[in-house]
Design an enzyme around this catalytic site. Structure first.
Site, mmCIF file in Angstrom:
data_model
loop_
_atom_site.group_PDB
_atom_site.id
_atom_site.type_symbol
_atom_site.label_atom_id
_atom_site.label_comp_id
_atom_site.label_asym_id
_atom_site.label_seq_id
_atom_site.Cartn_x
_atom_site.Cartn_y
_atom_site.Cartn_z
ATOM 1 N N GLY A 1 -42.938 -77.905 -130.486
ATOM 2 C CA GLY A 1 -42.022 -78.979 -130.837
ATOM 3 C C GLY A 1 -42.304 -80.211 -129.995
ATOM 4 O O GLY A 1 -43.444 -80.487 -129.616
ATOM 5 N N SER A 2 -41.239 -80.911 -129.636
ATOM 6 C CA SER A 2 -41.417 -82.191 -128.943
ATOM 7 C C SER A 2 -41.942 -82.053 -127.521
ATOM 8 O O SER A 2 -42.335 -83.038 -126.908
ATOM 9 C CB SER A 2 -40.096 -82.949 -128.908
ATOM 10 O OG SER A 2 -39.684 -83.199 -130.232
ATOM 11 N N THR A 3 -41.947 -80.822 -126.972
ATOM 12 C CA THR A 3 -42.515 -80.688 -125.622
ATOM 13 C C THR A 3 -44.019 -80.971 -125.666
ATOM 14 O O THR A 3 -44.660 -81.079 -124.633
ATOM 15 C CB THR A 3 -42.307 -79.274 -125.048
ATOM 16 O OG1 THR A 3 -42.969 -78.316 -125.883
ATOM 17 C CG2 THR A 3 -40.841 -78.922 -124.969
#
Lengths: 650, 370
Positions: A330-332
């Site tokens: 995801g956004s990590t």
């Protein structure tokens, strides 16, 4: 003996051949005479000695198993040790009557639980005829005394003192410590292949999982033996010589069990994983996979009911989610994408884009979660507000080859080499990967649209939590990458001499310090003012982080059914973080499965871990699940849409 | 009519060789019966594999050496191809990849090479017999080296040593210069000396590799493993005394002290029960086989026949020497069965096919004489 005569010299040849035959014959005769001489030596000159050995006394070698090395955490707290206890054992081949009758009469004397019986049955199936099998382990003194008084009634049953492995932490850290279990046929075959079988004579157990397995040769030690004279009836007469066993070496971990437990408690009943490590050494401070299991169940041989329960639980407690669970980051993923953009020259830090709330390629529209868009977004802002549009565009500009080429060396999509068995590789999507992964020609082609979701850590991206933790560590460690490891020292159990497991820098990635600084600063800003700022409010140390949300399915077995699997469809909350901001001593990556839209569910756990590690502060109480809030950062589309998209790929 | 049939059957067989082989097989059946604690099944099984092997021997004995020569290159190539196939698709058991699955069962191609390598070397020298030069020995060395390296890679140190020995014998009998042989022998001894000491060995190789060699060279370093075999085998032999304990009366055997007692350690059983006299007889039988084999080699009509007969005979000696030396505690424990005596069909088959070749060579000489 080269001969250059063109005319053949038959006589000379024959003569030379015959001379060689004579040489050969004399070698043969000498060889057979040597053998005969050896026979004369053994059968005539040494006859008395061997006759005595063979006839009146026969030497038997009785193995003495070594005691297994213990495992402690970095502060010397014991995680796995041994204790001696009595077991009641039956040798089925020595029984005069029926096995069941014997067990029944034993039950009249000593309590034998249904669980004991089940385990006994299972061991009986696995063992050889002449082996003695424990029917009851850990006898107390009273039971032992009661049996001893009646022992004459039970030929073929005896009390033995055995060393037992015990895991005092129970469920805690079970995935990393692992467990030992009875040696089975497959283990025997492997030991045989490794020519190690003799060293396991007299040993019943072998490491099966976790560190117990990966450090088996270190922990086991060397079997000793006793030369015993036995009479014709097979009874031991006296001991001739004893070679003491060498105890196994101890393992001292880099793990801080207190920190581990604080994190485990913070997870509560939720499923998930967390890996915290020291960026400067690769030493793992905590490795959590929830739910856990009690390794003590396995030591005496797990009974079938408990095994079924563990093995078939939908929560899959035997799965080590930290190294085996595969999740889209995801956004990590965004900080790494941003670094890639800087390093490859595709973006400068202050380059800005206008975000209208979506990104269009061809006739497909990728939405941001902020409907109106974030306005003007530069790199720092793209990380702080987790702007999807910025990364859709960035991924498109970079192209899959450049992305895969950057992420590969950073460790995404390949095993970190942590000292645990069973680590998964994950998937770093690339054109080559897609060609390998799909059967049909038309599916194998990489599409421009495939790249778009990659930039946001979605799509085909699939990594382990430990890969994510290693990547964060590498990032904050100026591009120097270490192999994550759990064992810090191997200690000789008798001399107490310690051998440090050298931190092993795998490689130095040539990132420009100012580029790393941009990313680190942006992540610091996330914890100060971004999605995780609430969790880190008031922290006396600086820290950086990045939240993420991902949708993951166990595609095998789980059929999609909206009414029954709603709970499972919830997003997973991801979080990566490091602290202190200027000179990070700890870096972590974690996932809380199905925590809904709460990246907020993950960051508070990280806060507790940091507080304890940096300040020695214990959490007041286990983390409360926070009320759901509007998603500050989530994937494009709804979970259902993601689900459908995932299935389309497969 | 029956007499004619019998003559036709016996005609290709060399009576002396056949007699000695028959005696050795009798020893085998008697000892296996005792070693298996009187198992009729084992003896019956053994008799079946003996029959198959004898039939194969008879068939091969019916061939002419020229036909054997014609067969040498294809057999050798087949063997090498199969070894490469093992490398690519072999079955791995206990960490060693030695077998190929051919549908009906497994085959171990390295067995074939024990025969094919000396055949090929003999074939090669026969082709160039009128002008043997140093480079021909180099080519012959390569003929031996290729399969040996492939077998070594499996890994199977024992078999690769046996194959290289078979090839080396042919080279030696063909007249390989002593100036080459002596340094080779010296190198071999130096290698053993070098790896024999753990510290010396560990300075170059991995610890575990050295440990393995160590156990091979000094079984007592592994008293519960290989050393156990040696200790018990030695006691069995020694306690046999001059006359032995008598058939079916070996106590070491009865009490299960001897491991692998129908296969590699069958000599321990035999010498416990038949004593020094029995051992002397057995060694004499082996000597008879070898002398007969060397006589055949000596009188063979072609260089091919001489080299092949000599190499096969010496290989046979090597198996016997290594096995007895190992059981008697003179040599490291390697998995070599006692030729013609140990239980186990494949080894017997390849040895008897080898004897079939010897008989073919002998028969050829007779035909020419007539």
């Amino acid at each position: 003996m080269s001969r250059y005569t063109v005319l053949r010299d038959h006589h000379g040849e024959r003569f030379s051949f015959q001379r060689r035959l004579l040489v050969v014959l004399s070698v043969v005769v000498t060889g057979l005479l040597v053998l005969f001489g050896r026979m004369v030596y053994l059968q005539v000159m040494q006859y008395q000695k061997y006759q005595t050995l063979a006839e009146s006394n026969r030497i038997s070698l009785v193995p003495i198993p070594p005691s297994r090395g213990i495992i402690t955490d970095r502060n010397g707290i014991v995680l796995a040790h041994n204790y001696s206890a009595y077991t009641l054992e039956i040798t089925p081949s020595k029984l005069p009557g029926k096995l069941d009758d014997t067990i029944e009469s034993l039950a009249g004397l000593i309590e034998i639980t249904p669980k004991d019986r089940r385990r006994f049955r299972k061991l009986l199936d696995e063992s050889k005829e002449f082996e003695s099998i424990p029917i009851k382990t850990r006898l107390n003194d009273e039971d032992a005394a009661r049996f001893a008084a009646q022992a004459f009634r039970f030929p073929g049953v005896e009390i033995k003192a055995r060393l037992f492995r015990q895991y005092p932490m129970g469920e805690s850290a079970s995935h990393l410590i692992g467990y030992i279990g009875r040696i089975n046929d497959a283990d025997m075959k492997r030991l045989e292949a490794e020519s190690d079988i003799a060293n396991y004579k007299g040993t019943d157990h072998i490491g099966k999982f976790g560190l117990e397995k990966s450090y088996e040769t270190v922990l086991h030690g060397k079997t000793g033996y006793e030369e015993v004279e036995i009479d014709a009836g097979g009874r031991a007469v006296r001991s001739l010589r004893r070679t003491a066993p060498v105890s196994g070496n101890n393992l001292i971990l880099s793990v801080d069990i207190k920190l581990q437990q604080i994190a485990e408690q913070a997870f509560g009943t939720r499923r998930g994983a967390l890996v915290a490590m020291e960026p400067a050494t690769g030493g793992v401070l905590a490795l959590i996979s929830r739910p856990g299991f009690d390794p003590n169940l396995f030591v005496d041989g797990i009974d079938p009911v408990s095994w079924k329960e563990l093995n078939e639980s939908p929560d899959r407690p035997l799965n080590n989610r930290a190294i085996q669970g595969l999740y889209p980051p995801g956004s990590t993923f965004k900080p790494f994408m941003a670094l890639a953009a800087l390093e490859t020259g595709k973006r400068r830090a202050h380059d800005s884009i206008g975000d209208p709330g979506f990104f269009i390629l061809g006739n497909h529209r990728w939405r941001d979660d902020k409907v109106d868009g974030h306005g003007l977004v530069d790199m720092n802002k793209s990380i702080v507000v987790s702007c999807n549009t910025y990364y859709y565009k960035l991924a498109n500009d970079m192209g899959i080859d450049l992305i895969a080429g950057f992420m590969g060396p950073l460790g995404f999509g390949s095993r970190t080499g942590i000292d645990l068995p069973g680590e998964k590789e994950g998937i770093l999507p690339s054109q080559a990967w897609k060609r390998r992964a799909f059967k049909r020609k038309e599916q194998q082609r990489w599409l421009a649209g495939d790249t778009i979701s990659i930039g946001n850590g979605q799509g085909y991206n699939s990594y382990t939590i430990i890969q994510l933790a290693q990547s964060v560590s590498t990032l904050v460690n100026h591009g120097v990458q270490y192999r994550p490891h759990l064992v810090q020292y191997i200690e000789n159990s008798s001399t107490r001499a310690r051998k440090q497991m050298e931190p092993q820098p795998i490689k130095r990635l040539p990132y420009k310090p100012e580029h790393i600084e941009v990313i680190k600063q942006a992540m610091v800003n996330v914890n100060l003012a971004g999605t995780s700022s609430r969790a880190f409010a008031g922290a006396p140390y600086g820290s950086g982080g990045k939240t993420g949300t991902a949708q993951v399915f166990s595609l095998k077995g789980a059929k999609y059914n909206a009414s029954t699997t709603r709970e499972d469809l919830r997003d997973h909350a991801l979080f990566i973080a490091f602290a202190p901001a200027d000179q990070p001593r700890i870096a972590l990556a974690m996932i809380v499965e199905n925590a809904g839209f709460g990246a907020q569910a993950a960051a508070p756990i990280a806060r507790q871990v940091f507080d304890y590690y940096l300040l020695g502060k214990l959490p007041a109480k286990p983390a409360e699940p926070l009320p759901d809030e509007a998603p500050a950062d989530s994937a494009e589309g709804t979970p259902l849409e993601n689900f459908m998209q995932q299935h389309r790929h497969d | 009519m029956i007499k004619r049939l019998f003559r036709r059957l016996a005609e290709p067989l060399d009576p002396w060789l056949f007699l000695f082989v028959g005696l050795l097989i009798s020893v085998s059946l008697i000892t296996i019966y005792s070693a298996s604690n009187g198992s009729v099944d084992k003896v019956t099984n053994k008799m079946v594999s003996v029959s198959v092997a004898l039939l194969a021997m008879w068939l091969v004995a019916n061939l002419k050496p020229a036909q054997l020569m014609w067969l040498a290159p294809p057999l050798y190539l087949l063997g090498v191809v199969l070894l490469v196939a093992v490398e690519l698709f072999g079955i791995t058991v206990n960490g060693a990849t030695r077998w190929l699955n051919i549908g009906i069962g497994r085959i171990q191609p390295s067995e074939l090479l024990k025969l094919a390598v000396p055949m090929m070397v003999a074939w090669y020298f026969q082709r160039h017999e009128s002008w043997l030069q140093p480079r021909h020995y180099a080519v012959a060395a390569a003929i031996i080296g290729v399969p040996v390296l492939l077998v070594l890679k499996q890994p199977d140190l024992g078999t690769s040593l046996l194959i290289s020995a078979a090839g080396f014998y042919a080279l030696f009998l063909a007249g390989l210069s002593w100036r080459v042989i002596l340094p080779l022998v010296a190198m071999f001894l130096a290698t053993i000396w070098f790896v024999g000491d753990f510290n010396r060995c560990a300075s170059v190789f991995h610890d575990y590799q050295c440990h393995r060699v160590q156990v091979q060279l000094d079984p007592m370093a592994d008293p519960l493993g290989k050393g156990y075999h040696i200790i018990q085998g030695t006691i069995a032999i020694g306690s046999g005394g001059i006359t032995g304990k008598g058939w079916m009366n070996g106590t070491q055997t009865r009490l299960d002290f001897i491991p692998e007692r129908t296969t590699d350690f069958i000599f321990a059983v035999y010498s416990e029960e038949f004593g020094l006299i029995g051992c002397a007889l057995l060694l004499a039988l082996y000597l008879c086989v070898i002398v007969r084999g060397l006589m055949i080699a000596n009188s063979a009509s072609s260089l091919f026949g001489r080299l092949l007969a000599g190499a096969l005979t010496l290989s046979f000696f090597t198996y016997a020497f290594v096995n007895i030396g190992m059981v008697a505690g003179l040599l490291p424990v390697v998995g070599v069965p006692l030729p013609l005596v140990s239980y186990g069909g494949t080894a017997m088959l390849s040895i008897l096919i080898g004897f079939g070749m010897l008989m073919s060579i002998q028969r050829d000489r007779k035909l020419i004489k007539r």
